[in-house]
Design a protein around this motif. Structure first.
Motif: not given
Length: 417
Positions: A74, A77, A295
């Motif tokens: 998570d 993202v 990322a």
């Protein structure tokens, strides 16, 4: 027409003829027997291949299984959406978003060091070691660069570029007596070594610290395999044990193994602020537009937060428990160590076949051979992780014993009745 000249290589620092000529035979054999070049989808810790075969991977460096942690995924993202760009492709010395600065500040607090990020340990070592060789990262003296014989290829590949700046030699693995002799002979010495190596061992950090205090030895460590898995808040073996954490100790450690993210942290102590600019501008790949993307940074930020909680302690305890279970079932030279890697001895002739047999039973342990290890010392490399179950470890050890591994304790002889 004059005869064209051929080139005779010097092989002073590498020998691709030997490297490929011997090593590629084993790689080809591994691939032909289905224990290299494997492709599969990962679901709940199990790989699923297109032909229906399933296996548990026991040769992966994510020792705490943080690479599949929901918070880490998570975080990757969320960082993409938060910063709005994957990789602003320009050297950070010219223009940068705050993404790397935020990560370096977080890691600096976590590890208690000045942190500079890099895309990989190979890039970090390739950039830093020549600066050390020229005296620009150190006290201004060009040191004799002493590479440990077993230094990882990511460090050893820097030998030629270091040799353009100073003298370069290779010493036997952890040969402290020879290293001390060199310290007595040369004004300054830099020792390049793995703090934790890929075959299951630690550097003699305390003994090296004595040489650092006595002779001003500079030590360059790659401590990638112990980061996260070892030490309070996952600071790794070197920072847990070395009493010399100043400008005489430089450490690089990947964030891709136990840390479960991506990229690399360069850990510095005692250097002035301008050292950061010197590294960013002149340390080879660290000055290019190749850096950790948003990322990878987001994943690392999320992992860093886990490292600040009791969850890290619980994961480390589960890892230690799995290591102890493995050692209770199978004998290796690493038995009893806190290190998560075990090398199960095999011969050059049997190692690939043994790996194939284990793979058929639903487990992957990688066959290692020259040049990964010295000739005649082949083996199967098993890596323990926090997320492995007791049943998986017991089953794997049973299969390894069937393939020729030595059990930890022999069963007692039956009593005659």
């Amino acid at each position: 027409m004059s005869e064209r000249r051929s080139i005779t290589p010097t092989h002073r620092y590498r020998n691709n003829d030997k490297l490929i000529g011997i090593g590629n035979t084993f790689w080809n054999m591994s691939e032909e027997h289905g224990v290299a070049g494997i492709v599969g989808d990962l679901t709940d810790g199990v790989f699923h291949m297109a032909d229906g075969h399933e296996f548990v991977n026991f040769t992966v460096c994510s020792y705490l299984d943080l690479d599949t942690h929901p918070k880490v995924i998570d975080g990757a993202v969320a960082a993409l959406r938060r910063f709005g760009v994957l990789d602003h492709c320009i050297p950070r010395t010219r223009v940068q978003t705050p993404v790397l600065l935020e990560l370096e500040e977080s890691l600096g607090e976590l590890f208690g060091a000045t942190v500079i990020s890099a895309i990989s340990t190979a890039a970090a070592s390739t950039g830093l070691l020549p600066l050390i060789a020229s005296g620009h990262l150190g006290n201004g003296t060009r040191p004799l660069m002493v590479f440990d014989k077993n230094a990882h290829v990511s460090m050893a590949n820097a030998k030629p570029s270091c040799a353009d700046e100073t003298e370069v030699v290779t010493c036997r693995h952890h040969d402290l007596d020879h290293l001390e002799d060199l310290c007595r002979t040369y004004e300054r010495v830099c020792y390049v070594v793995d703090g934790s190596d890929s075959l299951g061992g630690y550097a003699p950090v305390n003994e090296l610290a004595e040489l650092q205090e006595r002779y001003n030895l500079l030590v360059f460590y790659d401590d990638s395999h112990s980061l996260s898995a070892y030490g309070e808040r996952g600071i790794g073996y070197v920072r847990s044990h070395s009493p010399v954490l100043d400008e005489r100790t430089i450490t690089v450690a990947t964030l891709s193994k136990g840390f479960g993210a991506g990229g690399t942290a360069i850990l510095l102590d005692g250097y002035p602020k301008q050292t950061r600019r010197l590294i960013e501008r002149f340390a080879g790949p660290l000055g290019y537009s190749q850096k950790m993307n948003a990322a990878a940074v987001g994943a690392a930020l999320a992992s860093a937060e886990i490292h600040r909680t009791d969850e890290l302690i619980q994961l480390q305890e589960r890892l230690r428990s799995n290591i102890a279970l493995f050692d209770s079932l199978l004998a290796t030279e690493q038995s009893g160590s806190t290190y998560p890697i075990r090398l199960v001895p095999m011969t050059d002739e049997t190692v690939v076949g043994a790996a194939q047999r284990v793979f058929a039973a639903g487990f992957y342990v990688s066959p290692v051979f020259f040049p990964i290890v010295s000739r005649g010392t082949a083996g199967l490399r098993a890596m323990l992780r926090a997320g492995q179950t007791e049943e998986q470890i017991r089953r794997l050890c049973s299969v390894l014993i069937e393939a020729g591994a030595r059990p930890a304790t022999a069963l007692p002889e039956p009593v005659a009745r």
